[in-house]
Design an enzyme around this catalytic site. Structure first.
Site, PDB file in Angstrom:
ATOM      1  N   SER A   1       0.835  -1.197   0.000  1.00  0.00           N
ATOM      2  CA  SER A   1       0.000   0.000   0.000  1.00  0.00           C
ATOM      3  C   SER A   1       0.876   1.255   0.000  1.00  0.00           C
ATOM      4  O   SER A   1       1.636   1.473  -0.945  1.00  0.00           O
ATOM      5  CB  SER A   1      -0.973  -0.044   1.184  1.00  0.00           C
ATOM      6  OG  SER A   1      -2.006   0.907   1.027  1.00  0.00           O
TER       7      SER A   1
ATOM      8  N   ASP B   1     -10.145  -5.697  -3.203  1.00  0.00           N
ATOM      9  CA  ASP B   1      -9.574  -4.633  -2.372  1.00  0.00           C
ATOM     10  C   ASP B   1     -10.499  -3.409  -2.436  1.00  0.00           C
ATOM     11  O   ASP B   1     -10.773  -2.886  -3.517  1.00  0.00           O
ATOM     12  CB  ASP B   1      -8.184  -4.292  -2.905  1.00  0.00           C
ATOM     13  CG  ASP B   1      -7.380  -3.383  -1.993  1.00  0.00           C
ATOM     14  OD1 ASP B   1      -7.962  -2.454  -1.411  1.00  0.00           O
ATOM     15  OD2 ASP B   1      -6.153  -3.606  -1.885  1.00  0.00           O
TER      16      ASP B   1
ATOM     17  N   HIS C   1      -7.374  -6.057   1.083  1.00  0.00           N
ATOM     18  CA  HIS C   1      -6.199  -5.220   1.349  1.00  0.00           C
ATOM     19  C   HIS C   1      -5.453  -5.654   2.616  1.00  0.00           C
ATOM     20  O   HIS C   1      -4.478  -5.019   2.990  1.00  0.00           O
ATOM     21  CB  HIS C   1      -6.658  -3.758   1.493  1.00  0.00           C
ATOM     22  CG  HIS C   1      -5.573  -2.739   1.283  1.00  0.00           C
ATOM     23  ND1 HIS C   1      -4.983  -2.525   0.056  1.00  0.00           N
ATOM     24  CD2 HIS C   1      -4.976  -1.858   2.149  1.00  0.00           C
ATOM     25  CE1 HIS C   1      -4.081  -1.557   0.169  1.00  0.00           C
ATOM     26  NE2 HIS C   1      -4.059  -1.141   1.412  1.00  0.00           N
TER      27      HIS C   1
END
Length: 277
Positions: A143, A222, A255
């Site tokens: 991320s 996600d 995620h």
């Protein structure tokens, strides 16, 4: 560096460390896994995402079995400077826990938020000086940390043999997380922002002839995929530049660290192959 605690895992040693950083002007924390044996071992640097400390990857990713099998050191630093006198923001996506792996130029962030210099300079120097490394290294992250891994590798290609990412912020100049952080840390000049945008760096040819391939894993479930991550921008940039890049869209994955734990062995193997070539 002070050892806060240590554990034996997969035959190697995992340490949590703390040191006073000359780069950030604050204490910094990190974890490091060193395989069994005398070494020397290549180094793999992990960069975590928003709100994380060094502990998220250390306890959740399940990377140390693969690291032990491949004979690779893994270091995971905190995501920002912290403490009294360090600027912060009530939001989760700015300030402490959200360093974005850039050197801030704007008040009140500039004195301490120097994560690019910390990772590419002080951290590497400390690990090479105090642990049995081959002085060769690769970098990966998730991320915000995926953004960090990509951009630090592209901006400092002489330091790294390879780079990969899980669900990276592909183009922070074109998403809300990046626009907010870059405005705060770097100011209003979008030309400065572009220097820290992985998709734009790849498109400019920054990785050409340096990295044979860039591995990116992205879950298609996600919740941040469409608005914040935009991995298709990496693919388009790589195609335009003639750069090797493998984007694996993983069906059903979100995620979380459950996603990373499912594919981290692939990433460790990807880097180990290139670190030992």
């Amino acid at each position: 560096m002070e050892t806060v605690k240590s554990h034996v895992v997969h035959g190697g040693t995992l340490r949590y460390l703390k040191h006073d950083s000359a780069t950030t002007g604050t204490p910094m924390t990190l974890s490091i896994f060193v395989p069994a044996g005398e070494g020397p071992f290549p180094l793999l640097i992990w960069l975590s995402g928003l709100t994380c400390t060094e502990d998220n990857f250390t306890t959740k990713a399940g990377a140390y079995k693969a690291a032990a099998e491949h004979g690779v050191i893994i270091v995971a630093p905190d995501t920002s400077p912290r403490g009294e006198g360090v600027a912060d923001d009530p939001a989760y996506d700015l300030g402490q826990g959200a360093g974005f792996y850039v050197d801030a130029t704007q008040a009140p962030w500039a004195p301490h938020f120097r994560m690019e210099s910390y990772v590419t300079g002080e951290l590497i120097d400390l690990i090479d000086a105090q642990f049995p490394t081959t002085k060769t290294r690769s970098i990966f992250g998730h991320s915000m940390g995926g953004h960090g891994a990509l951009t630090l590798a592209l901006r400092h290609p002489e330091l790294f043999k390879s780079v990969s990412a899980f669900a990276p912020i592909a183009s922070p100049t074109r998403c809300p997380w990046g626009e907010k952080a870059f405005t705060a840390y770097l100011g209003e000049d979008r030309a400065e922002w572009a220097k820290h945008d992985a998709a734009l760096l790849i498109e400019s040819g920054a990785a050409k002839g340096v990295f044979d391939d860039i591995l990116v894993d992205q879950g298609d479930a996600d919740s941040f995929l469409t608005d914040q991550l935009k991995p298709e921008l990496l693919t388009a940039a790589a195609q335009k530049a003639g750069q090797g890049l493998t984007l694996r869209m993983q069906p059903g994955y979100d995620h979380s660290y459950f996603f990373m734990a499912s594919f981290v062995d692939d990433h460790v193997a990807f880097h180990a192959k290139r670190l030992k070539a």
